[in-house]
Design a protein around this motif. Sequence first.
Motif, PDB file in Angstrom:
ATOM      1  N   VAL A  96       0.871  -1.174   0.000  1.00 53.97           N
ATOM      2  CA  VAL A  96       0.000   0.000   0.000  1.00 53.97           C
ATOM      3  C   VAL A  96       0.907   1.222   0.000  1.00 53.97           C
ATOM      4  O   VAL A  96       1.686   1.427   0.921  1.00 53.97           O
ATOM      5  CB  VAL A  96      -0.945   0.024   1.221  1.00 53.97           C
ATOM      6  N   VAL A  97       0.789   2.020  -1.063  1.00 51.46           N
ATOM      7  CA  VAL A  97       1.612   3.218  -1.200  1.00 51.46           C
ATOM      8  C   VAL A  97       0.798   4.406  -0.708  1.00 51.46           C
ATOM      9  O   VAL A  97      -0.331   4.617  -1.143  1.00 51.46           O
ATOM     10  CB  VAL A  97       2.049   3.429  -2.670  1.00 51.46           C
ATOM     11  N   LEU A  98       1.390   5.150   0.215  1.00 54.02           N
ATOM     12  CA  LEU A  98       0.726   6.319   0.799  1.00 54.02           C
ATOM     13  C   LEU A  98       1.494   7.576   0.445  1.00 54.02           C
ATOM     14  O   LEU A  98       2.724   7.585   0.470  1.00 54.02           O
ATOM     15  CB  LEU A  98       0.673   6.177   2.321  1.00 54.02           C
ATOM     16  N   ARG A  99       0.773   8.609   0.136  1.00 54.54           N
ATOM     17  CA  ARG A  99       1.417   9.875  -0.194  1.00 54.54           C
ATOM     18  C   ARG A  99       1.810  10.597   1.087  1.00 54.54           C
ATOM     19  O   ARG A  99       0.976  10.855   1.951  1.00 54.54           O
ATOM     20  CB  ARG A  99       0.468  10.753  -1.008  1.00 54.54           C
ATOM     21  N   ALA A 100       3.100  10.932   1.163  1.00 54.46           N
ATOM     22  CA  ALA A 100       3.601  11.689   2.305  1.00 54.46           C
ATOM     23  C   ALA A 100       4.507  12.817   1.813  1.00 54.46           C
ATOM     24  O   ALA A 100       5.481  13.161   2.448  1.00 54.46           O
ATOM     25  CB  ALA A 100       4.345  10.770   3.266  1.00 54.46           C
ATOM     26  N   VAL A 113      -2.606  16.125   2.395  1.00 50.61           N
ATOM     27  CA  VAL A 113      -1.590  15.081   2.462  1.00 50.61           C
ATOM     28  C   VAL A 113      -1.633  14.550   3.886  1.00 50.61           C
ATOM     29  O   VAL A 113      -1.188  15.212   4.818  1.00 50.61           O
ATOM     30  CB  VAL A 113      -0.190  15.616   2.095  1.00 50.61           C
ATOM     31  N   ASP A 114      -2.228  13.364   4.050  1.00 47.47           N
ATOM     32  CA  ASP A 114      -2.422  12.780   5.374  1.00 47.47           C
ATOM     33  C   ASP A 114      -2.333  11.250   5.269  1.00 47.47           C
ATOM     34  O   ASP A 114      -3.341  10.569   5.115  1.00 47.47           O
ATOM     35  CB  ASP A 114      -3.788  13.191   5.926  1.00 47.47           C
ATOM     36  N   PRO A 115      -1.112  10.699   5.323  1.00 49.50           N
ATOM     37  CA  PRO A 115      -0.951   9.256   5.152  1.00 49.50           C
ATOM     38  C   PRO A 115      -1.726   8.424   6.168  1.00 49.50           C
ATOM     39  O   PRO A 115      -2.233   7.350   5.833  1.00 49.50           O
ATOM     40  CB  PRO A 115       0.547   9.010   5.280  1.00 49.50           C
ATOM     41  N   ALA A 116      -1.853   8.911   7.402  1.00 48.50           N
ATOM     42  CA  ALA A 116      -2.588   8.146   8.423  1.00 48.50           C
ATOM     43  C   ALA A 116      -4.061   8.025   8.040  1.00 48.50           C
ATOM     44  O   ALA A 116      -4.657   6.936   8.147  1.00 48.50           O
ATOM     45  CB  ALA A 116      -2.436   8.809   9.797  1.00 48.50           C
TER      46      ALA A 116
END
Length: 160
Positions: A96-100, A113-116
Amino acid sequence: MNCAIIGLPQSGKSTLFAAATGMHPSPGEMPHLKRATVSVPDDRVPRLAEMFGSKKVTYASIEFWDFPGFSLDDAHGRDLFRRSVPEIRNADSLIVVLRAFENDAVPAYRDRVDPAADIEEVWHDLVFGDLETVTNRVEKLEKALIKPTRHDHEKRELAV
């Protein structure tokens, strides 16, 4: 080994896919599932093959599946995601790729931009996809119990 790369739009999934496989999407290409297989280099393999007199040498490989970004902020996006869940389940691992990262040239999902929050949203949709599968299976089992045949297996499965 199969690795499914999933995440929200503009999170970096295709960038990771390109880095791992060397395959770069064509500019203007419509989002679609991309697959690529990469051999895993291992200096020990030829030495082991020589030690044991192997006629054939096979290296390990990883197949990467780059799923398009799913926008979960509307019914259409959630539906597309849920239709992909059965294929995602076939993977041996899930990335799972999350934008940070901040970048004005790349629009942020939901203008933040909130990966959590993003992982929570993806996780919930995966759980709801599983719940939908289980619910459909329970309905099929209940219908099967109505038929006049032996139902030992169906009863055990339904109890679970």
